[in-house]
Scaffold this motif. Sequence first.
Motif, mmCIF file in Angstrom:
data_model
loop_
_atom_site.group_PDB
_atom_site.id
_atom_site.type_symbol
_atom_site.label_atom_id
_atom_site.label_comp_id
_atom_site.label_asym_id
_atom_site.label_seq_id
_atom_site.Cartn_x
_atom_site.Cartn_y
_atom_site.Cartn_z
ATOM 1 N N ALA A 4 -13.404 85.956 8.494
ATOM 2 C CA ALA A 4 -14.111 86.930 9.331
ATOM 3 C C ALA A 4 -14.397 86.417 10.733
ATOM 4 C CB ALA A 4 -15.410 87.357 8.651
ATOM 5 N N ARG B 71 -13.042 101.630 -0.514
ATOM 6 C CA ARG B 71 -12.037 101.129 0.412
ATOM 7 C C ARG B 71 -11.634 102.261 1.327
ATOM 8 N NH1 ARG B 71 -7.273 100.177 -2.521
ATOM 9 N NH2 ARG B 71 -5.661 101.247 -1.410
ATOM 10 N N ARG C 23 -8.961 95.652 2.288
ATOM 11 C CA ARG C 23 -9.026 95.305 0.870
ATOM 12 C C ARG C 23 -9.439 93.859 0.674
ATOM 13 N NH1 ARG C 23 -3.342 96.468 -0.839
ATOM 14 N NH2 ARG C 23 -4.045 95.808 -2.898
ATOM 15 N N LEU C 24 -9.007 93.008 1.588
ATOM 16 C CA LEU C 24 -9.374 91.599 1.465
ATOM 17 C C LEU C 24 -10.847 91.368 1.773
ATOM 18 C CD1 LEU C 24 -6.202 89.957 2.994
ATOM 19 C CD2 LEU C 24 -7.001 89.773 0.635
ATOM 20 N N ALA C 25 -11.438 92.335 2.454
ATOM 21 C CA ALA C 25 -12.871 92.220 2.715
ATOM 22 C C ALA C 25 -13.646 92.367 1.409
ATOM 23 C CB ALA C 25 -13.315 93.279 3.720
ATOM 24 N N VAL C 26 -13.019 93.014 0.449
ATOM 25 C CA VAL C 26 -13.661 93.227 -0.849
ATOM 26 C C VAL C 26 -13.424 92.045 -1.770
ATOM 27 C CG1 VAL C 26 -13.715 94.685 -2.893
ATOM 28 C CG2 VAL C 26 -13.458 95.725 -0.638
ATOM 29 N N ALA C 27 -12.180 91.606 -1.816
ATOM 30 C CA ALA C 27 -11.870 90.489 -2.702
ATOM 31 C C ALA C 27 -10.563 89.821 -2.309
ATOM 32 C CB ALA C 27 -11.770 90.980 -4.146
ATOM 33 N N ASP C 28 -10.475 88.521 -2.535
ATOM 34 C CA ASP C 28 -9.219 87.821 -2.330
ATOM 35 C C ASP C 28 -8.159 88.420 -3.251
ATOM 36 O OD1 ASP C 28 -10.848 86.338 -0.792
ATOM 37 O OD2 ASP C 28 -10.447 84.413 -1.755
ATOM 38 N N TYR D 150 -15.775 95.758 8.397
ATOM 39 C CA TYR D 150 -15.139 94.819 7.490
ATOM 40 C C TYR D 150 -15.682 93.416 7.634
ATOM 41 C CZ TYR D 150 -12.393 98.806 6.413
ATOM 42 O OH TYR D 150 -12.036 100.054 6.020
ATOM 43 N N ARG D 151 -16.131 93.109 8.833
ATOM 44 C CA ARG D 151 -16.757 91.802 8.985
ATOM 45 C C ARG D 151 -18.020 91.745 8.137
ATOM 46 N NH1 ARG D 151 -19.790 88.802 13.622
ATOM 47 N NH2 ARG D 151 -20.910 90.754 13.469
ATOM 48 N N VAL E 100 -6.484 94.078 5.356
ATOM 49 C CA VAL E 100 -7.741 93.448 5.759
ATOM 50 C C VAL E 100 -8.910 94.138 5.078
ATOM 51 C CG1 VAL E 100 -9.335 93.158 7.691
ATOM 52 C CG2 VAL E 100 -6.930 92.569 7.969
ATOM 53 N N GLN F 219 -18.719 93.531 5.573
ATOM 54 C CA GLN F 219 -18.335 93.551 4.172
ATOM 55 C C GLN F 219 -17.932 92.154 3.694
ATOM 56 O OE1 GLN F 219 -15.855 96.935 3.740
ATOM 57 N NE2 GLN F 219 -15.414 96.569 1.564
ATOM 58 N N ALA F 220 -17.166 91.489 4.539
ATOM 59 C CA ALA F 220 -16.699 90.150 4.181
ATOM 60 C C ALA F 220 -17.877 89.187 4.079
ATOM 61 C CB ALA F 220 -15.700 89.654 5.205
ATOM 62 N N HIS G 117 -7.195 84.910 1.598
ATOM 63 C CA HIS G 117 -8.627 85.012 1.878
ATOM 64 C C HIS G 117 -8.855 85.468 3.313
ATOM 65 C CE1 HIS G 117 -12.882 84.066 1.672
ATOM 66 N NE2 HIS G 117 -12.757 83.351 2.768
ATOM 67 N N LEU G 118 -9.766 86.405 3.473
ATOM 68 C CA LEU G 118 -10.065 86.923 4.804
ATOM 69 C C LEU G 118 -10.977 85.976 5.566
ATOM 70 C CD1 LEU G 118 -9.771 89.369 6.728
ATOM 71 C CD2 LEU G 118 -11.866 90.261 5.722
ATOM 72 N N TRP H 288 -14.819 99.732 13.372
ATOM 73 C CA TRP H 288 -13.869 99.260 12.362
ATOM 74 C C TRP H 288 -14.098 97.777 12.089
ATOM 75 C CZ3 TRP H 288 -10.127 95.740 11.336
ATOM 76 C CH2 TRP H 288 -9.286 96.011 10.264
ATOM 77 N N ARG I 178 -19.826 89.867 0.979
ATOM 78 C CA ARG I 178 -19.153 89.307 -0.178
ATOM 79 C C ARG I 178 -19.388 87.805 -0.256
ATOM 80 N NH1 ARG I 178 -13.817 87.570 -1.792
ATOM 81 N NH2 ARG I 178 -12.959 87.749 0.298
#
Lengths: 121, 121
Positions: free
Chosen positions: A73, B118, A23-28, B86-87, A21, B89-90, A70-71, B82, B93
């Motif tokens: 959110a 990361r 890592r997916l927040a950064v990119a698909d 990430y939310r 999760v 971050q998503a 794809h994340l 946590w 993005r």
Amino acid sequence: MDDQLSRVFSALADPIRRDMVARLAVADAGVNELAEPYDVSVQAVSKHLKVLEEAGLVSRTKQAQRRPVHLEAEVFDLMTKWIERYRRQAEERYRRLDDVLAEMDTEQSPIDTRHTERGAS
Amino acid sequence: MDDQLSRVFSALADPIRRDMVARLAVADAGVNELAEPYDVSVQAVSKHLKVLEEAGLVSRTKQAQRRPVHLEAEVFDLMTKWIERYRRQAEERYRRLDDVLAEMDTEQSPIDTRHTERGAS
DNA sequence: GTTCTTCTCAACCGCAAGGTTGAACAAGGA
DNA sequence: TCCTTGTTCAACCTTGCGGTTGAGAAGAAC
């Protein structure tokens, strides 16, 4: 494992899945790409993704022979709401307890006094 | 199930345990009291409490032969942090992707993926 | 003392979770 | 066409989890 909340919490209980999760927040990413850093098989990662998908945390779009992940959110809100609700409630109770204690110096009724001091620990 | 985050998420993945947390947010309670609404044995509830305790969500103070259970709201922050990280971050993005897309009428370059941060879970 | 209450520990059972390997499928590229 | 890449499916194995019952420890109450 009925409701979504259970599925989401359960999905995030695994360190590998949490890292995915993150890592997916950064990119698909594709499955192979995702699997690379971990010391498990690609199939295992595919299973992890299935868990994340069933929890609604992730979606897979079909693109050629790849399956970019794809994340999503949105589901985070579900958790945040649950957590905040009870945290708030607990804090509220704490505050009211302090009021009661403050009032207890004047009265002298035999009420429980345990847990009343900075019992957090 | 090493780190605390895993333990906390795992603990809250169970509906009974979540319900216990919900009830403990209202008032401390003993094991029997907690077990009453559920269709499982007291021992099972005791086990659930152990899980919650090891996750840091709950503490038990000894009082006579009773063992009142108290909710520790602190750990919630761990999760919230946590999740929010990430939310955010998503979403960030997502926003940048929109920018890129908006800009894509003029340029023809692939999507930029150079964030390297990361965090471990 | 004995008895009752509250709670935990130990042993067991069934089942699902996370891992493996091997095979299959789908879509490009040679 | 055949081959390669990316991904999933099917079996299988082992471990851990949530449940049970039975027994025991620790206090309170009698």
